[in-house]
Design a protein around this motif. Sequence first.
Motif, short mmCIF file in Angstrom:
data_model
loop_
_atom_site.label_atom_id
_atom_site.label_comp_id
_atom_site.label_asym_id
_atom_site.label_seq_id
_atom_site.Cartn_x
_atom_site.Cartn_y
_atom_site.Cartn_z
N TYR A 96 -15.44 -6.69 13.07
CA TYR A 96 -14.54 -7.00 12.04
C TYR A 96 -13.84 -8.51 12.36
O TYR A 96 -13.36 -8.79 13.35
N ALA A 97 -13.50 -9.10 11.44
CA ALA A 97 -12.58 -10.27 11.31
C ALA A 97 -11.40 -10.02 11.57
O ALA A 97 -10.40 -10.81 12.30
N ASN A 98 -11.09 -9.10 11.20
CA ASN A 98 -9.60 -8.47 10.91
C ASN A 98 -9.58 -7.02 11.36
O ASN A 98 -10.11 -6.22 10.68
N SER A 99 -8.74 -6.65 12.60
CA SER A 99 -9.00 -5.15 13.00
C SER A 99 -7.66 -4.87 13.28
O SER A 99 -7.05 -5.50 14.14
N LYS A 100 -6.88 -3.91 12.84
CA LYS A 100 -5.72 -3.40 13.21
C LYS A 100 -5.99 -1.88 14.07
O LYS A 100 -5.28 -0.80 13.74
N ALA A 101 -6.65 -1.92 14.98
CA ALA A 101 -7.14 -0.53 15.78
C ALA A 101 -5.79 -0.22 16.31
O ALA A 101 -5.66 0.98 16.71
#
Lengths: 249, 644, 226
Positions: C94-99
């Motif tokens: 993912y380019a943007n991940s808020k795990a």
Amino acid sequence: MNLTLNIWRQKNNADKGGFREYKVSDVSKDMSFLEMLDVLNEQLAGKGEDPVHFDHDCREGICGMCSLYINGKPHGPLQTTTCQLHMRSFNDGETITIEPWRAKAFPVVKDLVVDRSAFDRIIQAGGYVSVNTGGVPDANEIPIPKKIADEAFDAATCIGCGACVAACKNASAMLFTSAKVSQLALLPQGQVERKERAEKMIAQMDAEGFGACTNTGACEAECPKGISITNIARMNREYFSAVVSSENV
Amino acid sequence: MILDSKIPEGPLAEKWSKHKFNVKLVNPANKRKYDVIVVGTGLAGASAAASLAELGYNVKAFCFQDSPRRAHSIAAQGGINAAKNYQNDGDSVFRLFYDTIKGGDYRAREANVYRLAEVSVNIIDQCVAQGVPFAREYGGLLANRSFGGAQVSRTFYARGQTGQQLLLGAYSALSRQVANGKVKLYPRTEMMDVVTVDGKARGIITRNLITGAIESHSAHAVLLCTGGYGNVFFLSTNAMGSNVTAAWRAHKRGALMANPCFTQIHPTCIPVSGDHQSKLTLMSESLRNDGRVWVPATKEIAEKLRKGEITANDIKEEDRDYFLERKYPSFGNLVPRDVASRNAKYVCDEGRGVNETGEAVFLDFRDAIIRDSEDVIRARYGNLFDMYQQITGENPYKVPMKIYPAVHYTMGGLWVDYNLMTNIPGLYALGEANFSDHGANRLGASALMQGLADGYFVIPYTIGDYLAQTPYTKTPTDHPEFQKAEADVKARIQKLLDIPGEKTVDYFHKKLGKIMWDYCGMARTEEGLKKAKAMIKELKAEFWTNVNVLGGNEELNQSLEKAHRVADFLELGELMVDDALNRNESCGGHFREEYQTPEGEALRDDENFAYVAAWQYVGEGEEEVLHKEPLVFENVKLTQRSYK
Amino acid sequence: MSWVSKTLSSTLGRKLLMALTGLFLIIFLIGHVSGNTLLFKNDGGEAFNIYAKFMTTNPAVKILSYLTYISVLAHVVYSIILTRHNKSARPVAYANSKASTNSAWTSRNMGVLGTIILIFLVIHLQGFWYKMHWGDIPMVTYAGEQYKDLYSIVFFAFQSELLVGLYVLSMVFLGLHLSHGFESAFQTLGLNHVKYSPAIKKLGLAFSIIVPALFASMPLYIYFMN
């Protein structure tokens, strides 16, 4: 509201794909996220550009067809489906990044549309009770304790959207698979094929190329239907006891 | 054309048993020589495909969704009726039959409805055996609730997700047959046409939605289990993809369309919030058990409300008009769906609507909360309240809910005989796609029952009767009829893509929806319908000259998919208007303002309209031809519904 | 493939091995930390040296120690196999991940933590275990019996700030690794119960604090004692 959208565009599976930026204006807070995308698509269509393709159908949070990885989270900031996410969850002027589910087992079809047929094949491997139509006992012949029935129901509410896979750092399908294994392991109707079911479904899950489980709990936290990871624990039990005691050599 | 409903002779209660004995059978070893196509994988389609495959037929199952599990049956909330009489409260097959016939305002076939009630009990057994987790009592037995005005508790349910659980049950049975190799699945595939050879249905033409490939599939019989056409209104509680295309293609190949104007409008939906709205969300009817429906007593107060000068809670008791309680003192807020819907429309037409668009009424839980406490109400409706809040951003514990009627179900559909076969031999229609069981109005919790009855317990018997008389020989897909149909489909696609238009497909769909809603919705008039007909004709002409379908055929192209569907909706819309114009009476969901009792209730005309209106397509631009199948009532007495 | 190898090459089988070896290493840690508390005994290392001799000579302990080596090895090897497999399950990131909003950092970084612990382990084994077995160690005599004076090695080693610092820091990482690993092992084994799981969770947290803290206190104690 005015928004900047950073959307993954990919013509087809063979295409490399990349992000493109779009501006949408006059977005109402009452719109659902998908309706906001409808507005964008009407805008693009008006300009003769190919609309952004995304999966959606019932738009009431039950069919499991909508997906989208929004600002780093499957189905966006709330624990719900994308179709039930509304624009009041966003701020004016915000930039929203939209990506497809990312997993080897979910290849991109186009733009934000992915192929989730791997889930179907997992169910085909054993997610059923082998009874033919007709010739079944009366529905009230086997009482099922309410608690068990409720627990089975909780597992059965999975909508097969794939958010668990999308959320998992390993792209693991354990939550999905375990929900079905659990439902049928809990119910008396599922006992006959219990061992075989666990073995076959897990073999298929692995064959599809999903990752393993690290018990991070991300799947549970993102599941729009709140499926619990206790189902994964149950599936593990089912599997281990099946492999040691079944007669499938 | 003579419509032969093929209803078996004999007493009502024995018809189905007798018929099952009399139909021809296909030898178990010969079943594998027959191929059956099932279009649609909802309750009717999945259950039919699974059951037929179990019997030994070779089945091909098609759906436009990415998985059969996503068919719109999944969204049904309330429950499924069955005459089990587990509650010992006086239910019986005959009572369920009677309630269904009466609820349908006496516009359904007795024999079909009785059979539906009869097999309803088997459905529950079947679903439980599949592992469907129905709600249970503490003793471990199945729980029931009452529903839709029935006086017995016969509705089985799985919390508010009964449709989901039943569909997943049917999907699991289908999946098992896929694994067995008896069903070949074609997801993301849309049916584009029916192929008939010597007047018999012998296959379909499909479009692969990902590659755009046009393919021919040959079979000995074709089952259309493709659901209803509520999306002709653009805004409905149907899924975005729900469409009439399969049924309409069959219609244009000669299958009759029956009672198309019978649509059900559900009173408790979340109102439209603006032009951007893409679909409407249903709130369970059960909310009316505790909520009180009202609008401001005067237009002036309503106006202030709409402008945001006051809020609902500012309105004094004497300025509130609990119009259902006022007009129907005995049933109050619990009048049937059509009555509740129509009255909401009336008060909004008077300018007393309560939201910005002026098309909403309040459903107020204030008194229930005072009476029972907020916790009790939360326990009863918590999930619905949460859903409401999520969609509208308003807290229904604090301010009254706003609701408005929305299109929910279509009782009309392809004309079928007792065997569920259309007038085209070998072409069947099951579930919501046919017209057969609900007359002019469907009772709550009966849609799931009908879909599964048709698929699990009717078609496995009746299809054998046809196939047993059909030679094993398969029609090759290079047969001229297939080639011609394929060429037609390709030409139509090209035609759509070639229109040098400017307007998007949704523009036309929204316009059509508005026409249908305004003139062929909750209340209809001759004048309005005539106007609508002209408007639709005009819109249709504009569509074919000014629509802009983007992209090409050889790719995933949602714009093209929609264009096909909307083109068919435009034609269907006109037929619905014709049907509504023809039916000079009010019954169930069809309310013609010219035909009402002095109290404003639906006034049936049994003498002249106790028939099924089956329409025949005769050619492009020509008026469809009406055929009448008289409805004969031998077991029930036709009465006027009254809820005063 | 036999059913055994088939099972052990499945994702669940591999996880099972991780859980079992992990739990065994947790048990090992209990033994290790309780034995090493003898370092706190102010007896010039006598008790510790006697204990060390017992641990390197007793045949039962020998078997256990071989099991420990195998566990460490298997835990490492399978973690590599699993990590590779898991990485391949998501070829495009993912380019943007808020795990961080849905899972604990530790749970997502067991491999990183494990690698750090492995590096520590190599240093640790080289410093003490290797020396004890094969190194040049001064001898002491208690009650007429000769013992290797491991205590003096330890004592000497922990005069270095650098090493003490490394040990303390490593124990922080061990704590983090355990804070997820402990309860995760139970989850993998399917030992999940509404009555016991909350207790296991608490126990895991306590374990992941107490055991590494005890370990870390040893070099600190020795360093400051002097």
